[in-house]
Design a protein around this motif. Sequence first.
Motif, PDB file in Angstrom:
ATOM      1  N   GLU A  42       0.871  -0.943  -0.324  1.00 47.17           N
ATOM      2  CA  GLU A  42      -0.383   0.179  -0.338  1.00 47.17           C
ATOM      3  C   GLU A  42       0.997   1.130   0.260  1.00 47.17           C
ATOM      4  O   GLU A  42       1.695   1.207   0.963  1.00 47.17           O
ATOM      5  CB  GLU A  42      -0.829  -0.158   1.125  1.00 47.17           C
ATOM      6  CG  GLU A  42      -2.023   1.329   1.800  1.00 47.17           C
ATOM      7  CD  GLU A  42      -2.228   1.063   2.459  1.00 47.17           C
ATOM      8  OE1 GLU A  42      -3.798   1.703   2.089  1.00 47.17           O
ATOM      9  OE2 GLU A  42      -1.736   0.678   3.460  1.00 47.17           O
ATOM     10  N   THR A  44       0.759   6.025  -0.995  1.00 43.00           N
ATOM     11  CA  THR A  44       0.653   6.489  -1.938  1.00 43.00           C
ATOM     12  C   THR A  44       1.292   7.439  -2.269  1.00 43.00           C
ATOM     13  O   THR A  44       0.572   8.875  -3.957  1.00 43.00           O
ATOM     14  CB  THR A  44       0.361   8.408  -0.766  1.00 43.00           C
ATOM     15  OG1 THR A  44       2.278   8.447   0.128  1.00 43.00           O
ATOM     16  CG2 THR A  44      -0.173   7.615   0.644  1.00 43.00           C
ATOM     17  N   SER A  46       1.909   6.035  -6.809  1.00 42.90           N
ATOM     18  CA  SER A  46       2.040   4.850  -7.818  1.00 42.90           C
ATOM     19  C   SER A  46       2.500   3.934  -8.006  1.00 42.90           C
ATOM     20  O   SER A  46       3.479   3.039  -8.657  1.00 42.90           O
ATOM     21  CB  SER A  46       1.359   5.096  -9.179  1.00 42.90           C
ATOM     22  OG  SER A  46       2.072   6.711  -9.639  1.00 42.90           O
ATOM     23  N   THR A  72      -5.763   9.281  -2.797  1.00 37.56           N
ATOM     24  CA  THR A  72      -5.009   8.374  -3.304  1.00 37.56           C
ATOM     25  C   THR A  72      -4.254   7.284  -2.077  1.00 37.56           C
ATOM     26  O   THR A  72      -3.152   7.912  -2.479  1.00 37.56           O
ATOM     27  CB  THR A  72      -5.047   8.374  -4.939  1.00 37.56           C
ATOM     28  OG1 THR A  72      -6.279   9.263  -5.521  1.00 37.56           O
ATOM     29  CG2 THR A  72      -4.639   7.196  -5.601  1.00 37.56           C
ATOM     30  N   TYR A  73      -4.989   6.128  -2.117  1.00 35.83           N
ATOM     31  CA  TYR A  73      -3.739   4.877  -2.115  1.00 35.83           C
ATOM     32  C   TYR A  73      -3.629   4.030  -3.222  1.00 35.83           C
ATOM     33  O   TYR A  73      -4.898   3.660  -3.916  1.00 35.83           O
ATOM     34  CB  TYR A  73      -5.121   4.227  -0.882  1.00 35.83           C
ATOM     35  CG  TYR A  73      -4.413   5.144   0.142  1.00 35.83           C
ATOM     36  CD1 TYR A  73      -3.504   5.387   1.443  1.00 35.83           C
ATOM     37  CD2 TYR A  73      -4.924   6.278   0.702  1.00 35.83           C
ATOM     38  CE1 TYR A  73      -3.103   6.200   2.505  1.00 35.83           C
ATOM     39  CE2 TYR A  73      -5.187   6.524   1.362  1.00 35.83           C
ATOM     40  CZ  TYR A  73      -4.352   7.230   2.905  1.00 35.83           C
ATOM     41  OH  TYR A  73      -4.070   7.926   3.969  1.00 35.83           O
ATOM     42  N   TYR A  74      -3.252   3.823  -3.298  1.00 32.23           N
ATOM     43  CA  TYR A  74      -2.182   2.398  -4.947  1.00 32.23           C
ATOM     44  C   TYR A  74      -2.301   0.984  -3.953  1.00 32.23           C
ATOM     45  O   TYR A  74      -1.566   1.152  -2.882  1.00 32.23           O
ATOM     46  CB  TYR A  74      -1.182   2.717  -4.989  1.00 32.23           C
ATOM     47  CG  TYR A  74      -1.611   4.345  -5.900  1.00 32.23           C
ATOM     48  CD1 TYR A  74      -1.746   3.948  -7.281  1.00 32.23           C
ATOM     49  CD2 TYR A  74      -1.290   5.500  -5.602  1.00 32.23           C
ATOM     50  CE1 TYR A  74      -2.543   5.207  -8.174  1.00 32.23           C
ATOM     51  CE2 TYR A  74      -0.963   6.368  -6.271  1.00 32.23           C
ATOM     52  CZ  TYR A  74      -2.308   7.028  -7.143  1.00 32.23           C
ATOM     53  OH  TYR A  74      -2.254   7.922  -8.129  1.00 32.23           O
ATOM     54  N   THR A  94      -1.925  -2.834 -10.852  1.00 37.40           N
ATOM     55  CA  THR A  94      -2.182  -1.885  -8.939  1.00 37.40           C
ATOM     56  C   THR A  94      -4.018  -1.157  -9.188  1.00 37.40           C
ATOM     57  O   THR A  94      -4.549  -1.137 -10.280  1.00 37.40           O
ATOM     58  CB  THR A  94      -2.037  -0.188 -10.070  1.00 37.40           C
ATOM     59  OG1 THR A  94       0.084  -0.691  -9.845  1.00 37.40           O
ATOM     60  CG2 THR A  94      -1.233   0.680  -8.628  1.00 37.40           C
ATOM     61  N   GLN A  96      -6.171   1.277  -6.985  1.00 37.34           N
ATOM     62  CA  GLN A  96      -6.403   2.920  -6.550  1.00 37.34           C
ATOM     63  C   GLN A  96      -7.346   3.095  -5.654  1.00 37.34           C
ATOM     64  O   GLN A  96      -8.412   2.395  -5.963  1.00 37.34           O
ATOM     65  CB  GLN A  96      -5.929   3.190  -7.210  1.00 37.34           C
ATOM     66  CG  GLN A  96      -6.982   3.890  -8.167  1.00 37.34           C
ATOM     67  CD  GLN A  96      -5.841   4.934  -9.200  1.00 37.34           C
ATOM     68  OE1 GLN A  96      -5.130   4.699  -9.784  1.00 37.34           O
ATOM     69  NE2 GLN A  96      -6.981   5.644  -9.305  1.00 37.34           N
ATOM     70  N   GLN A  98      -9.160   5.975  -3.994  1.00 36.29           N
ATOM     71  CA  GLN A  98      -9.215   7.484  -3.479  1.00 36.29           C
ATOM     72  C   GLN A  98     -10.215   8.167  -2.018  1.00 36.29           C
ATOM     73  O   GLN A  98     -11.221   7.481  -2.166  1.00 36.29           O
ATOM     74  CB  GLN A  98      -9.615   8.576  -4.572  1.00 36.29           C
ATOM     75  CG  GLN A  98      -9.405  10.315  -4.185  1.00 36.29           C
ATOM     76  CD  GLN A  98     -10.249  10.675  -4.667  1.00 36.29           C
ATOM     77  OE1 GLN A  98     -11.243  11.166  -5.569  1.00 36.29           O
ATOM     78  NE2 GLN A  98      -8.854  12.226  -4.729  1.00 36.29           N
TER      79      GLN A  98
END
Length: 124
Positions: A42, A44, A46, A72-74, A94, A96, A98
């Motif tokens: 995880e 923030t 990309s 946004t967390y990836y 990936t 994501q 938000q």
Amino acid sequence: MSPACSAPAAPALTAPATATSGASYTVSWTASSPEGTYEVEEATASSFAGATRHIVSGTSRAFSHTVAAATTYYYRARATVSCGGGLASQWSGTGQTQVAASVPPTSAEVYVPGAAAVSGTGGT
């Protein structure tokens, strides 16, 4: 003779598009590890710079973040096995999410019983 040890296939990851600050949401992936073990990252960014890695048994993990501004967390996952000294699949695609900031009310009305003004003329 034991079967050959090989890395499992990469799982397919799914993450919700949006979540609310402070609320729990779940990131999940397809089962591809014969042992049911996965690494989930995880971040923030990309690029996953500074990512946090979680070791998970099973095909999902709950997350929750409290944010002051939309963030946004990836996420990405890979399957792992312990044979061969520990092998891992390629990373999943990936996902994501938000996380929207909680918005405090911009104004509030307070009702106080008996505080209303009364106008008019009294009995004459």
